[in-house]
Structure formats: structure tokens, C-alpha cells
Design an enzyme around this catalytic site. Structure first.
Site, mmCIF file in Angstrom:
data_model
loop_
_atom_site.group_PDB
_atom_site.id
_atom_site.type_symbol
_atom_site.label_atom_id
_atom_site.label_comp_id
_atom_site.label_asym_id
_atom_site.label_seq_id
_atom_site.Cartn_x
_atom_site.Cartn_y
_atom_site.Cartn_z
ATOM 1 N N GLY A 76 -72.255 -33.499 49.861
ATOM 2 C CA GLY A 76 -72.259 -34.701 50.716
ATOM 3 C C GLY A 76 -73.482 -34.812 51.606
ATOM 4 C CB SER A 100 -81.814 -37.594 51.793
ATOM 5 O OG SER A 100 -82.175 -37.725 50.441
ATOM 6 C CB THR A 156 -83.490 -23.141 42.605
ATOM 7 O OG1 THR A 156 -83.573 -24.565 42.523
ATOM 8 C CG2 THR A 156 -84.419 -22.501 41.590
ATOM 9 C CG ASP A 195 -93.440 -29.124 57.754
ATOM 10 O OD1 ASP A 195 -93.002 -30.125 57.165
ATOM 11 O OD2 ASP A 195 -93.538 -29.051 58.992
ATOM 12 N N GLY A 230 -97.479 -42.431 21.519
ATOM 13 C CA GLY A 230 -96.684 -43.427 20.788
ATOM 14 C C GLY A 230 -95.310 -42.863 20.453
ATOM 15 C CD GLU A 249 -88.917 -27.100 47.701
ATOM 16 O OE1 GLU A 249 -89.826 -27.091 48.537
ATOM 17 O OE2 GLU A 249 -88.812 -26.289 46.779
HETATM 18 C C1 FAD Z 1 -82.765 -29.027 39.849
HETATM 19 C C2 FAD Z 1 -82.602 -29.061 41.324
HETATM 20 C C3 FAD Z 1 -82.892 -27.918 42.068
HETATM 21 C C4 FAD Z 1 -82.691 -27.921 43.440
HETATM 22 N N1 FAD Z 1 -82.870 -26.753 44.154
HETATM 23 C C5 FAD Z 1 -82.437 -26.695 45.436
HETATM 24 C C6 FAD Z 1 -82.396 -25.442 46.140
HETATM 25 O O1 FAD Z 1 -82.809 -24.393 45.613
HETATM 26 N N2 FAD Z 1 -81.886 -25.416 47.394
HETATM 27 C C7 FAD Z 1 -81.435 -26.543 48.012
HETATM 28 O O2 FAD Z 1 -80.978 -26.447 49.147
HETATM 29 N N3 FAD Z 1 -81.460 -27.750 47.374
HETATM 30 C C8 FAD Z 1 -81.941 -27.837 46.115
HETATM 31 N N4 FAD Z 1 -81.951 -29.048 45.446
HETATM 32 C C9 FAD Z 1 -81.435 -30.239 46.125
HETATM 33 C C10 FAD Z 1 -82.477 -31.307 46.407
HETATM 34 O O3 FAD Z 1 -83.345 -30.913 47.428
HETATM 35 C C11 FAD Z 1 -81.717 -32.619 46.694
HETATM 36 O O4 FAD Z 1 -81.169 -33.047 45.455
HETATM 37 C C12 FAD Z 1 -82.585 -33.692 47.299
HETATM 38 O O5 FAD Z 1 -82.966 -33.347 48.601
HETATM 39 C C13 FAD Z 1 -81.906 -35.055 47.308
HETATM 40 O O6 FAD Z 1 -80.627 -34.996 47.801
HETATM 41 P P1 FAD Z 1 -79.411 -35.697 46.981
HETATM 42 O O7 FAD Z 1 -79.502 -35.202 45.602
HETATM 43 O O8 FAD Z 1 -78.159 -35.490 47.720
HETATM 44 O O9 FAD Z 1 -79.786 -37.228 46.963
HETATM 45 P P2 FAD Z 1 -79.398 -38.319 48.071
HETATM 46 O O10 FAD Z 1 -79.803 -37.825 49.406
HETATM 47 O O11 FAD Z 1 -77.990 -38.747 47.869
HETATM 48 O O12 FAD Z 1 -80.351 -39.518 47.669
HETATM 49 C C14 FAD Z 1 -80.018 -40.486 46.672
HETATM 50 C C15 FAD Z 1 -81.105 -41.551 46.709
HETATM 51 O O13 FAD Z 1 -81.111 -42.198 47.982
HETATM 52 C C16 FAD Z 1 -82.391 -42.112 48.573
HETATM 53 N N5 FAD Z 1 -82.253 -41.980 50.023
HETATM 54 C C17 FAD Z 1 -81.417 -41.163 50.707
HETATM 55 N N6 FAD Z 1 -81.589 -41.321 52.026
HETATM 56 C C18 FAD Z 1 -82.554 -42.259 52.185
HETATM 57 C C19 FAD Z 1 -83.189 -42.862 53.322
HETATM 58 N N7 FAD Z 1 -82.863 -42.517 54.572
HETATM 59 N N8 FAD Z 1 -84.146 -43.783 53.093
HETATM 60 C C20 FAD Z 1 -84.493 -44.145 51.835
HETATM 61 N N9 FAD Z 1 -83.927 -43.596 50.716
HETATM 62 C C21 FAD Z 1 -82.972 -42.682 50.903
HETATM 63 C C22 FAD Z 1 -83.032 -40.872 47.946
HETATM 64 O O14 FAD Z 1 -84.454 -40.906 47.997
HETATM 65 C C23 FAD Z 1 -82.501 -40.974 46.528
HETATM 66 O O15 FAD Z 1 -83.296 -41.878 45.799
HETATM 67 C C24 FAD Z 1 -82.223 -29.092 44.080
HETATM 68 C C25 FAD Z 1 -81.982 -30.245 43.341
HETATM 69 C C26 FAD Z 1 -82.146 -30.240 41.989
HETATM 70 C C27 FAD Z 1 -81.824 -31.482 41.208
#
Ligand code: FAD
Length: 378
Positions: free
Chosen positions: A128, A131, A157, A239, A338, A362
Site C-alpha cells: 500500500g 511512491s 530485490t 540520493d 523491424g 527506486e
Molecule cells: C522488480 C522490482 C524491484 C524492486 N526492488 C525493490 C527493493 O529492493 N526494495 C524496495 O523497497 N522496493 C523495491 N521496488 C519497489 C519500487 O521502488 C516501487 O515499485 C516504486 O517505488 C513504485 O511504487 P509502486 O509500485 O507502489 O507504484 P505507485 O506508487 O502505486 O505508483 C503507480 C503510478 O502512480 C504514479 N504516482 C504515484 N504517486 C504520484 C505522485 N505523487 N505524482 C505523480 N505520479 C504519481 C507513479 O509514478 C506510477 O506511475 C522494486 C520494484 C520492482 C518492480
């Protein structure tokens, strides 16, 4: 300003390039196809000192500068970005400890990673709260000399193979940013369950799992920084890692550019190689100039860290520009190929799938723009 590498940097680039070409590349398609964990490649990278790059010499590490880490990151991702993501995960888990841990914590939790191959994960994201990091709900409740953790993390990861986790949790959801803390979880304590490996679109060599915490007890001395420092530690970690993510994008895109140049010379249509068509030449020219721009942004953001400067703005420029660039470049590489570009037997469709992840993890490209705008309007 000097754009030349010194002898050490050239030697390091050479080592990483050979490793990517001779060790990673031959197995990249296999690990992409099977989504198995590339333990052999990670072990080989560890032997060469290409893992735990951020660990300083006093803790047994190689102590590479941020710029040097960025140089290596490009080469590893050129080989296979899924393998590179797995190799760099230790650095992401180490950063909170190195940035905010006490000397004793650094010796206890960071130094052992240099002594033998041991994987660690950075556990921030939740089902939940992606971002919106401060919206996390994994709770750390103080109970005597322990914290008791309940909740879950997703997309972690290397989580299945990790022997240590840098975990972020909240003590009070209502406090959002101010309520978070960072804890080091050692081994697999009682109550920690590792979920199944996610079946991903790209970077399939990297292991990605959910972690569930049910009354997991963590000693208070495993807390990095103070209660309430968790958000700041997580953001400082990101960062530091953004220049490397940006260089991953550069490595993927460079591979796509090289394949495109080679293919455009071989493929004949209308009685001549397709590289003689201006439409193809311009696509390739755009790829090359954008790759170089992304590389320079990434180097700049790494250099700022080496110079002791805050790099939040420039590292977000770098990560955002490079990720979007790699998506564009790899999509164009498929176009240069292509129909063959769409077929798995050819190398560029993997690159397009792999590149997509850099726009997501990230901090998505949207979140990078948010960071940039916030910095500009401060
Ligand atoms: C293969 C993989 C490896 C990963 N490895 C790690 C790891 O090792 N450790 C870890 O902690 N996390 C990890 N992550 C998690 C990753 O950092 C998150 O998936 C990422 O930060 C996005 O969060 P979410 O997937 O919940 O997307 P959401 O936050 O739900 O976002 C969905 C969409 O809404 C947009 N959005 C959300 N908020 C806003 C806003 N305020 N303004 C504009 N647009 C917005 C986003 O840009 C996106 O397009 C990994 C993810 C993947 C897929």
C-alpha cells in the site's frame, strides 16, 4: 574540469567490461528465460570486488568512489541489467548502515559482507506504500529491549536469498515522515516469511519477493539512527543510489545502440543496408547523443557525492533522464530490427523489457520529476 579517467578508473572499467562481456553476457539469455537466480555470476562478481562497492577499506571493502561505482554500474548493466540489479542490491542495503549507523553497527552489520559472500536487501516498499513512502503501515512497536514488527514489504530485490535486511517501519502511522525508523534484521528471525519470486516482465535474473512480518522481534541495538530518522535515511540512501540506477539505464541503452549499429549494417532492404536510410541514421544518432547526455548527468551526480555535495536535484535529473532515455532507445532499437526486434531470438526485445524497470524502481520517473520540481520551488 577533466573528463579523462585516471589509470585506476580505466583499469576498473576494463575489469568490469571484461566481466560483463565474458561472464555475464553468455548467460544473460538463460537467466532471462528461466528467471533463475544467477548465484554463480554473483559469486564471480564478488570475487572480483564488484559487489559491496560502497564498503570503505576500513570495513574490508574496496571503497570505490561514487564515480567509480557509476563506471562499474554501466558495464554490469551492459552485460545484463537483471544480474546488475542483483549485484548492486547489497550496496542499497549497506547504505543506510554506512550513512547513519554507529561505528559498532558498521563493524557488526556492514563489515561481514566483505568477509564472505552474503546477500542483503533494502526493504522499504509495501503493497500500500510505494511512491508514498511515508504512508507505510509496517509497524514497529517497542517492547522492552526489542521492537516487534508486523506488516509486509513487497518487490524486495534478492529478498529470498538475503541473510540481512535493512528494514523501514513506522512507529506511528499518523506521524508519517516523522514516525519512521530503520532496523537491521539479521538472518531469518521467527515470524519472517518470504513469499514467492515474482514472475517479471524484465530484469528476470533479479530475485523479487514479498516479506511478511508477524511479531518479528528485533533488538533495539539494531536500530540505525534515532526513532523518527527512517524517512531521512531512506531518502539519503536513494540520493546515493540514483547515479547507479542512471548508469544502469546507460548500460542497457549502450547495448541497444551497439546492436542497432551492427544490425543496420547487415540488414539489406531495397538493395542496400538499412543504415544507408536517413530514417535509421537519425534514430541511431538520437540514441547515441541521448546516451552520452545521460552518462554525463550520472557522472555529475556521482561526482557531487564524491565532492561531499548534496546531489538530490542532479541525481533526480540523472535517474529520470536516463530511465526515460533507455526506454526510448531500446524501443527504437526494436524498430531498427523491424519484425526481428520483436522476436526473442534477437537481443533487443530483452533490453526493452529490462529498461522499463528503471522508470519504476527506486522512485518512478514521475516521482523524480516531483523531486526536481520540489527542489526548484524550494
Ligand atoms: C522488480 C522490482 C524491484 C524492486 N526492488 C525493490 C527493493 O529492493 N526494495 C524496495 O523497497 N522496493 C523495491 N521496488 C519497489 C519500487 O521502488 C516501487 O515499485 C516504486 O517505488 C513504485 O511504487 P509502486 O509500485 O507502489 O507504484 P505507485 O506508487 O502505486 O505508483 C503507480 C503510478 O502512480 C504514479 N504516482 C504515484 N504517486 C504520484 C505522485 N505523487 N505524482 C505523480 N505520479 C504519481 C507513479 O509514478 C506510477 O506511475 C522494486 C520494484 C520492482 C518492480
Amino acid at each position: 574540469m577533466d573528463f579523462n579517467f585516471n589509470d585506476t578508473q580505466r583499469a576498473l572499467q576494463d575489469t568490469a567490461r571484461k566481466f560483463a562481456r565474458d561472464v555475464i553476457r553468455p548467460k544473460a539469455a538463460h537467466y532471462d528465460e528461466t528467471a533463475q537466480f544467477p548465484k554463480d555470476l554473483i559469486s564471480a562478481g564478488y570475487e572480483l570486488g564488484l559487489i559491496n562497492m560502497t564498503l570503505p577499506p576500513e570495513l574490508g571493502g574496496t571503497g570505490l568512489s561514487h564515480l567509480e561505482q557509476a563506471i562499474v554500474a554501466e558495464e554490469l548493466a551492459w552485460g545484463c541489467s537483471g544480474v546488475a540489479t542483483s549485484m548492486i542490491a547489497n550496496d542499497l542495503a549497506l547504505l543506510p548502515i554506512l550513512l547513519a549507523g554507529t561505528e559498532e553497527q558498521k563493524r557488526k552489520f556492514a563489515a561481514p559482507l566483505a568477509q564472505s559472500l552474503k546477500l542483503a536487501s533494502f526493504a522499504l516498499t509495501e503493497p500500500g506504500a510505494g511512491s508514498d513512502v511515508a504512508g507505510m503501515s509496517t509497524i514497529a512497536r517497542r517492547d522492552g529491549s526489542d521492537y516487534v514488527i508486523n506488516g509486509s514489504k513487497c518487490f524486495i530485490t534478492n529478498g529470498e536469498y538475503a541473510e540481512q535486511y535493512s528494514l523501514f517501519a513506522t512507529m506511528d502511522r499518523a506521524k508519517r515522515h516523522q514516525g519512521m525508523l530503520c532496523l537491521v534484521i539479521e538472518g531469518r528471525p521467527k515470524g519472517l516469511t518470504v513469499g514467492r519470486h515474482e514472475n517479471k516482465m524484465g530484469q528476470r535474473a533479479s530475485n523479487t519477493v514479498t516479506l511478511t512480518f508477524e511479531d518479528v522481534r528485533v533488538p533495539v541495538e539494531n536500530r540505525i539512527g534515532a526513532e523518527g530518522d527512517g524517512f531521512r535515511i531512506a531518502m539519503e540512501t536513494l540520493d546515493n543510489s540514483r547515479p547507479l540506477n542512471a548508469q544502469f539505464a546507460v548500460g542497457i541503452a549502450r547495448a541497444a545502440l551497439e546492436h542497432s549499429i551492427e544490425y543496420a549494417a547487415q540488414r539489406q532492404q531495397f538493395g542496400k543496408p538499412i543504415r544507408e536510410f536517413q530514417a535509421i541514421q537519425f534514430m541511431v544518432a538520437d540514441m547515441a547523443k541521448d546516451i552520452q547526455a545521460a552518462r554525463l548527468l550520472a557522472y555529475h551526480s556521482a561526482w557531487m557525492l564524491d565532492a561531499g555535495q548534496r546531489n538530490t536535484l542532479v541525481s533526480s535529473y540523472a535517474k529520470c533522464f536516463a530511465a526515460d532515455m533507455a526506454m526510448r532507445v531500446t524501443t527504437d532499437a526494436v524498430q531498427v530490427y523491424g519484425g526481428y526486434g520483436y522476436i526473442k531470438e534477437f537481443p533487443v526485445e530483452k533490453l526493452m523489457r529490462d529498461a522499463k524497470l528503471i522508470q519504476i524502481y527506486e522512485g518512478t520517473s514521475q516521482i523524480q520529476r516531483l523531486v526536481i520540481a520540489r527542489e526548484l520551488f524550494r
